[in-house]
Design a protein around this motif. Structure first.
Motif, PDB file in Angstrom:
ATOM      1  N   THR A   1      -8.134  -7.845  -4.166  1.00  0.00           N
ATOM      2  CA  THR A   1      -9.277  -8.391  -3.119  1.00  0.00           C
ATOM      3  C   THR A   1      -8.445  -9.088  -1.788  1.00  0.00           C
ATOM      4  O   THR A   1      -9.172  -9.310  -0.961  1.00  0.00           O
ATOM      5  CB  THR A   1     -10.027  -9.120  -3.747  1.00  0.00           C
ATOM      6  OG1 THR A   1      -9.334 -10.353  -4.351  1.00  0.00           O
ATOM      7  CG2 THR A   1     -10.830  -8.462  -5.002  1.00  0.00           C
TER       8      THR A   1
ATOM      9  N   ASN B   1      -9.108   0.615 -11.155  1.00  0.00           N
ATOM     10  CA  ASN B   1     -10.237   0.419 -10.505  1.00  0.00           C
ATOM     11  C   ASN B   1     -10.962  -0.523 -11.417  1.00  0.00           C
ATOM     12  O   ASN B   1     -12.155  -0.912 -11.091  1.00  0.00           O
ATOM     13  CB  ASN B   1     -10.972   1.203  -9.748  1.00  0.00           C
ATOM     14  CG  ASN B   1     -11.263   2.623 -10.840  1.00  0.00           C
ATOM     15  OD1 ASN B   1     -10.621   2.667 -12.035  1.00  0.00           O
ATOM     16  ND2 ASN B   1     -12.306   3.346 -10.705  1.00  0.00           N
TER      17      ASN B   1
ATOM     18  N   GLN C   1      -8.888   2.513  -2.809  1.00  0.00           N
ATOM     19  CA  GLN C   1     -10.182   3.027  -2.443  1.00  0.00           C
ATOM     20  C   GLN C   1     -10.097   4.571  -1.789  1.00  0.00           C
ATOM     21  O   GLN C   1     -11.067   5.277  -2.055  1.00  0.00           O
ATOM     22  CB  GLN C   1     -11.408   2.243  -1.705  1.00  0.00           C
ATOM     23  CG  GLN C   1     -12.645   2.406  -1.912  1.00  0.00           C
ATOM     24  CD  GLN C   1     -13.155   2.457  -3.149  1.00  0.00           C
ATOM     25  OE1 GLN C   1     -12.987   1.720  -3.900  1.00  0.00           O
ATOM     26  NE2 GLN C   1     -13.934   3.699  -3.610  1.00  0.00           N
ATOM     27  N   TRP C   2      -9.370   4.626  -0.716  1.00  0.00           N
ATOM     28  CA  TRP C   2      -8.980   5.947  -0.088  1.00  0.00           C
ATOM     29  C   TRP C   2      -8.802   7.038  -1.327  1.00  0.00           C
ATOM     30  O   TRP C   2      -9.318   8.114  -1.192  1.00  0.00           O
ATOM     31  CB  TRP C   2      -8.217   5.688   0.948  1.00  0.00           C
ATOM     32  CG  TRP C   2      -8.065   7.302   1.655  1.00  0.00           C
ATOM     33  CD1 TRP C   2      -8.749   7.371   2.650  1.00  0.00           C
ATOM     34  CD2 TRP C   2      -7.422   8.422   1.301  1.00  0.00           C
ATOM     35  NE1 TRP C   2      -8.514   8.671   3.356  1.00  0.00           N
ATOM     36  CE2 TRP C   2      -7.531   9.459   2.218  1.00  0.00           C
ATOM     37  CE3 TRP C   2      -6.383   8.742   0.472  1.00  0.00           C
ATOM     38  CZ2 TRP C   2      -6.802  10.520   2.400  1.00  0.00           C
ATOM     39  CZ3 TRP C   2      -5.799   9.974   0.202  1.00  0.00           C
ATOM     40  CH2 TRP C   2      -6.193  11.035   1.099  1.00  0.00           C
TER      41      TRP C   2
ATOM     42  N   HIS D   1      -6.044  -5.760 -13.409  1.00  0.00           N
ATOM     43  CA  HIS D   1      -6.040  -4.451 -13.218  1.00  0.00           C
ATOM     44  C   HIS D   1      -4.691  -3.748 -13.626  1.00  0.00           C
ATOM     45  O   HIS D   1      -3.720  -4.324 -13.637  1.00  0.00           O
ATOM     46  CB  HIS D   1      -6.239  -4.064 -11.709  1.00  0.00           C
ATOM     47  CG  HIS D   1      -7.270  -4.542 -11.177  1.00  0.00           C
ATOM     48  ND1 HIS D   1      -8.618  -3.834 -10.982  1.00  0.00           N
ATOM     49  CD2 HIS D   1      -8.129  -5.853 -11.032  1.00  0.00           C
ATOM     50  CE1 HIS D   1      -9.527  -4.484 -10.508  1.00  0.00           C
ATOM     51  NE2 HIS D   1      -9.287  -5.729 -10.421  1.00  0.00           N
TER      52      HIS D   1
ATOM     53  N   GLU E   1      -9.280   6.801  -4.446  1.00  0.00           N
ATOM     54  CA  GLU E   1     -10.376   7.310  -5.388  1.00  0.00           C
ATOM     55  C   GLU E   1     -11.721   7.849  -4.928  1.00  0.00           C
ATOM     56  O   GLU E   1     -12.136   8.877  -5.581  1.00  0.00           O
ATOM     57  CB  GLU E   1     -11.107   5.953  -6.015  1.00  0.00           C
ATOM     58  CG  GLU E   1     -12.122   5.852  -6.968  1.00  0.00           C
ATOM     59  CD  GLU E   1     -12.367   4.623  -7.336  1.00  0.00           C
ATOM     60  OE1 GLU E   1     -13.202   4.690  -8.513  1.00  0.00           O
ATOM     61  OE2 GLU E   1     -11.767   3.575  -7.189  1.00  0.00           O
ATOM     62  N   ASP E   2     -11.897   7.978  -3.572  1.00  0.00           N
ATOM     63  CA  ASP E   2     -12.868   8.690  -2.741  1.00  0.00           C
ATOM     64  C   ASP E   2     -12.233  10.081  -2.576  1.00  0.00           C
ATOM     65  O   ASP E   2     -13.126  11.034  -2.464  1.00  0.00           O
ATOM     66  CB  ASP E   2     -13.216   7.895  -1.645  1.00  0.00           C
ATOM     67  CG  ASP E   2     -13.857   6.595  -1.869  1.00  0.00           C
ATOM     68  OD1 ASP E   2     -14.241   6.324  -2.979  1.00  0.00           O
ATOM     69  OD2 ASP E   2     -14.009   5.689  -0.978  1.00  0.00           O
TER      70      ASP E   2
ATOM     71  N   SER F   1       0.746  -1.049  -0.102  1.00  0.00           N
ATOM     72  CA  SER F   1      -0.128   0.074  -0.049  1.00  0.00           C
ATOM     73  C   SER F   1       0.887   1.214  -0.030  1.00  0.00           C
ATOM     74  O   SER F   1       0.784   2.306  -0.853  1.00  0.00           O
ATOM     75  CB  SER F   1      -1.159  -0.124   1.205  1.00  0.00           C
ATOM     76  OG  SER F   1      -1.497   1.309   1.384  1.00  0.00           O
TER      77      SER F   1
ATOM     78  N   SER G   1      -6.044  -2.631  -0.709  1.00  0.00           N
ATOM     79  CA  SER G   1      -7.550  -2.364  -1.600  1.00  0.00           C
ATOM     80  C   SER G   1      -7.991  -1.117  -0.784  1.00  0.00           C
ATOM     81  O   SER G   1      -8.625  -0.316  -1.481  1.00  0.00           O
ATOM     82  CB  SER G   1      -8.228  -3.423  -1.539  1.00  0.00           C
ATOM     83  OG  SER G   1      -8.710  -4.064  -0.236  1.00  0.00           O
ATOM     84  N   SER G   2      -8.017  -1.231   0.405  1.00  0.00           N
ATOM     85  CA  SER G   2      -8.687   0.033   1.114  1.00  0.00           C
ATOM     86  C   SER G   2      -8.009   1.398   0.709  1.00  0.00           C
ATOM     87  O   SER G   2      -8.500   2.512   0.614  1.00  0.00           O
ATOM     88  CB  SER G   2      -8.827  -0.032   2.699  1.00  0.00           C
ATOM     89  OG  SER G   2      -7.448  -0.126   3.285  1.00  0.00           O
ATOM     90  N   ARG G   3      -6.552   1.298   0.784  1.00  0.00           N
ATOM     91  CA  ARG G   3      -5.635   2.489   0.222  1.00  0.00           C
ATOM     92  C   ARG G   3      -5.917   2.952  -0.924  1.00  0.00           C
ATOM     93  O   ARG G   3      -6.369   4.125  -1.473  1.00  0.00           O
ATOM     94  CB  ARG G   3      -4.330   2.219   0.393  1.00  0.00           C
ATOM     95  CG  ARG G   3      -3.443   3.414   0.425  1.00  0.00           C
ATOM     96  CD  ARG G   3      -3.890   4.466   1.772  1.00  0.00           C
ATOM     97  NE  ARG G   3      -3.091   5.529   1.619  1.00  0.00           N
ATOM     98  CZ  ARG G   3      -3.502   6.741   2.391  1.00  0.00           C
ATOM     99  NH1 ARG G   3      -4.718   7.004   2.820  1.00  0.00           N
ATOM    100  NH2 ARG G   3      -2.762   7.656   2.218  1.00  0.00           N
TER     101      ARG G   3
END
Length: 869
Positions: free
Chosen positions: A648, A675, A658-659, A683, A661-662, A580, A654-656
């Motif tokens: 996955t 993504n 997503q962070w 990917h 992206e958000d 990450s 994966s959470s980083r």
């Protein structure tokens, strides 16, 4: 159970690499042997001085072999009875002497080699007329940078075939039993005589004040030299046929070099002086630390003479089984390469691959350099000038190398180079993956790597920066090894290298990002002369160059380490957090390159659709260096493909993602659509979204720009008629396309990235296109060549570049090879046309080979290319 051929079995048996081609092609003119005050290595020990000076750190010879500690060496020596000196080392010009820098002026070829060196073959072409030393010096001195180099074949000395082809072959019967065959072919129309002097000697380890033990060579009987060294034990060199034995010592001739008498009687040049002048320079007691078997032979016109020797630790070995052993080793070498080179490969292609791999294996060298001892000097020698303590490599006192290392070119570059070595390992992995892994681990060991995390660049300046390709090579070789082991990867190797590379990555971040904005200044980064000015120059008013290539390499480095961490996380979840971290660093580099920094001054030029270096001025403004060069294509390399499970199965990773992206969609938008799943649930993580990649490829695949008939040029041909100029502090600097030899000495006379085709970056482009294809699949097409109306998917584009690069060596429809240029003898003569040398780089317009002539190091990647087309 997979059945192994005999050579593959030997690779798993101890001792078979104890002896190999580890003798350098040149030790004179190296930094290691330079004890001068001003660091003028080329004049500290010259070619003329070399025959008389005992070296401190290594040995040189023609077709030489030695043990892995280089205690005992063997090489061939020749004399055509006309030269002023015997031929015991290759001749070449120094950097100041050559019109394009240093250059060997000999014709020799590495024809065959196995990874355990159980069979080796090389060829040296030796003129029967007096060797044209003065002509080569004078003509190259007369020529300018705008003229081509004047080579040995240009002197006309081979025109009437008045030369000897001297083949040297080695075959191991056992670990310490080496058979030697020297075949001398007279290519001329008249009988000719020469002295062939196979020579054996001990590296001088006794003259420096640490250990005064002196090993011994002596005559045991006719044609037999008794060899004893306390560390090697007992050996014999046995010569078959009528011959004499000559002895002297591997000691410096101080009278000749320094005009004082050391009291020693028989010096390193004793055999030379005895043979050429009859001087009483050899030991009549037939003992010493250097000895030669002297064959004085006549070779009939168009005929050959074969000489046989045996270097062995078995007193009973004779020549009764000599031919049988040689035949077996040649057969085994063929079987080994049949498993590497498919049977359906055409003959020419197979020959090129085998010679390329042979060159890789011949370019191994015993490399010895203790910087602390070198700076301080040795107890038994004069104290070096005080200036040295603050001079070259003084910040690398920890460095203590004493290993067998893959060299770029054992004559022109007889020292390791950090980024070269990464590419060497990719080619070497085809034949000896264990050695490739060993080389990658070597460079990150404590006695190589600086305590601050920097990898040593090369001995001319260990503190310079080379492109960080080590992680790329490590990851690639790990996966090759994993595939060969049916999915079981060597995670111990991967983890060991990974931890050290994290230190190196931190060094880059701390030392090469002056502004802390994720835009890097690496300096010349191995791409000599590619910039408008020397990119290592410290500009007087505080300007500094923010580099696309340095930043692109660091983005690639981030992704390489991310992939390695993700792989290690499959068995140790702690690595998911590290994966990450490197993904995050990659994201910030992507943003900085794409104009998303605080000052909105990135490296992408939206108008041109290309990446450019930029000059950061004292007022914090910037000026783009609008040169279309390989520098702007390096961002293509920062590309990795992730399996869906890579994301996955790693929740922290994966959470980083997503962070970002958000919370930072601006940054996420600058990166490829990581993504969104592509072909086969893949990917893509890349600096280049589709439109930027297409923009770069439009330039790269344009035959009026980067795409030549022989691969991708290092500078766009656009700059042939449109040179780029810039003024810095009132001084004008310029850059134009130069397809062949350099017209600039901004980074050494032999340096040129201003247009020629270079194998390693072509390899990187090809590999990157393959990764893009892995994500995009068949549906993503680009025009290739640009403007042709012909559209290809990225795999087809990759293959097109592979095909063009391969044309450098493959015969064309007329039977010619581009690498040989317009030289008719090289192209058509049966004794020349299939013997190949693997040059440093190639003319961007016609594919002619240039630069170092035996840089099979990274040019050995041609073997990988031919394996793909």
């Amino acid at each position: 159970m997979v059945l192994m051929n005999r050579e593959q079995s030997r690779l798993k048996e101890p001792g078979w690499k104890n002896w190999g081609p580890y003798v350098s092609d040149r030790q004179w003119g190296t930094i290691r042997e330079d004890y001068s005050a001003n660091g003028d290595a080329w004049n500290a020990v010259t070619h003329d001085a070399a025959r008389s000076k005992a070296y401190r750190w290594g040995e040189e010879g023609i077709a030489g072999i030695c043990d892995h500690e280089q205690l005992l060496c063997f090489a061939i020596v020749l004399w055509n009875k006309k030269d002023p000196v015997i031929k015991e080392r290759y001749f070449g010009l120094t950097n100041p002497e050559g019109n394009h820098g240093e250059d060997v002026k000999e014709l020799y070829y590495y024809l065959d080699n196995t990874p355990t060196h159980s069979y080796m073959k090389t060829l040296y072409k030796y003129p029967q007329q007096e060797y044209p030393y003065s002509n080569l010096l004078d003509e190259n001195k007369r020529r300018t940078r705008n003229d081509p180099e004047f080579e040995l074949i240009d002197t006309g000395i081979f025109n009437n075939d008045e030369y000897f082809d001297v083949f040297t072959e080695y075959a191991k019967n056992a670990v310490d039993d080496i058979l030697i065959k020297i075949t001398v072919n007279n290519r001329g129309n008249e009988d000719a005589t020469l002295n062939v002097m196979p020579t054996i000697w001990f590296r001088n380890t006794w003259a420096w004040g640490y250990d005064d033990y002196r090993p011994q060579l002596s005559e045991e009987s006719d044609g037999v030299i008794d060899i004893y060294h306390k560390e090697l034990g007992q050996f014999w060199l046995k010569a078959d046929g009528e011959c004499g034995l000559l002895f002297c010592d591997n000691e410096t001739n101080t009278q000749r070099l320094y005009n004082y008498d050391s009291g020693k009687q028989f010096h390193k040049d004793g055999i030379n002086d005895y043979i050429t002048t009859g001087a009483p320079a050899i030991n009549p007691k037939n003992t010493g630390t250097k000895a030669a078997v002297n064959y004085d032979i006549t070779v009939r016109a168009k005929q050959s003479v074969t000489l046989r020797l045996r270097l062995t630790n078995d007193a009973g070995d004779s020549f009764a089984d000599f031919d049988k052993i040689f035949g077996a080793r040649i057969t085994e070498a063929d079987e080994f390469y049949q498993d590497i080179i498919p049977n359906d490969t055409n003959t020419d292609m197979a020959n090129i691959r085998r010679q390329a791999l042979a060159g890789m294996l011949w370019n191994k060298q015993f490399y010895y350099y203790n910087v602390n001892q070198w700076l301080n000097g040795d107890p038994a020698q004069p104290v070096p000038p005080a200036q040295r303590l603050n001079g070259r490599n003084n910040k690398w006192r920890h460095l203590n190398n004493k290993d067998i290392i893959s060299m770029p070119d054992k004559w022109e570059y007889p020292w390791f180079a950090a980024w070269d070595l990464g590419f060497h390992c990719l080619a070497l992995a085809d034949v000896d993956i264990a050695f490739a892994k060993n080389q990658l681990m070597l460079l990150v060991r404590d006695w190589y790597m600086h305590p601050n995390g920097q990898l040593p660049a090369y001995e001319w300046d260990f503190g310079d920066a080379n492109p960080p390709v080590h992680a790329m090579a490590t990851w690639k070789i790990y996966n090759l090894d994993k595939a060969a082991c049916k999915g079981k990867g060597d995670t111990y190797f991967l983890e060991r290298v990974f931890h050290k590379l994290m230190l190196n990555f931190t060094w880059w971040v701390n030392r090469k990002d002056a502004s802390g904005k994720n835009v890097f200044e690496g300096g010349f980064l191995g791409l000599d002369n590619i910039g408008v000015f020397d990119r290592n120059t410290l500009l007087p008013s505080g300007e500094h160059l923010e580099q696309v290539d340095s930043t692109g390499w660091m983005a690639m480095y981030s992704l390489n380490l991310m992939k390695i961490a993700a792989e290690l996380a499959t068995t140790n979840k702690a690595y998911a957090d590290i994966a990450s971290k490197f993904f995050e660093h990659f994201i910030y580099i992507a943003g900085a390159m794409a104009n998303l920094g605080a000052d909105n001054q990135g490296l992408w030029d939206e108008t041109d659709g290309f990446f450019y270096d930029q000059l950061r001025l004292p007022d914090n403004s910037t000026e783009k260096m609008k040169v279309r060069s390989m520098v702007g294509l390096v961002p293509l390399f920062a590309t990795e493909v992730l399996d869906d499970t890579d994301i996955t199965d790693n929740p922290i990773f994966s959470s980083r993602m997503q962070w970002f992206e958000d919370n930072r969609p601006d940054l996420a938008a600058e990166v490829s659509r990581w993504n969104e799943k592509g072909a086969n649930n893949k990917h893509l993580v890349s600096l280049l979204r589709g439109y930027r990649m297409k923009s770069l490829l439009k330039y790269m695949l344009d035959e009026n720009e980067f795409l030549s008939s022989y691969g991708i040029r290092s500078v766009s041909k656009y700059h042939l008629n449109n040179p780029y100029y810039v003024k810095v502090n009132g001084v004008e600097f310029g850059m134009k396309y130069v397809p062949a030899e350099s017209d600039s000495d901004s980074f050494g006379g032999n340096s040129n990235w201003r247009g020629p085709v270079w194998m390693p970056v072509n390899y990187m482009i090809i590999e990157s296109l393959n990764r893009f294809y892995e994500y995009y699949g068949d549906g993503f097409k680009v025009e290739c060549p640009t403007g042709s109306g012909n559209f290809m998917d990225l795999k087809q584009v990759s293959n097109e570049i592979y095909s063009r690069v391969s044309k450098i060596f493959l015969r064309d429809e007329n039977g010619n090879r581009a690498v040989f240029g317009s030289d008719a003898k090289l192209q058509t003569d049966p004794q020349f046309k299939d013997n190949l040398v693997f040059y440093e780089y190639f003319d961007g317009d016609n594919g002619r080979g240039m630069g170092a002539s035996h840089q099979t190091g990274w040019t050995g990647l041609i073997a990988n290319c031919l394996n793909t087309i």
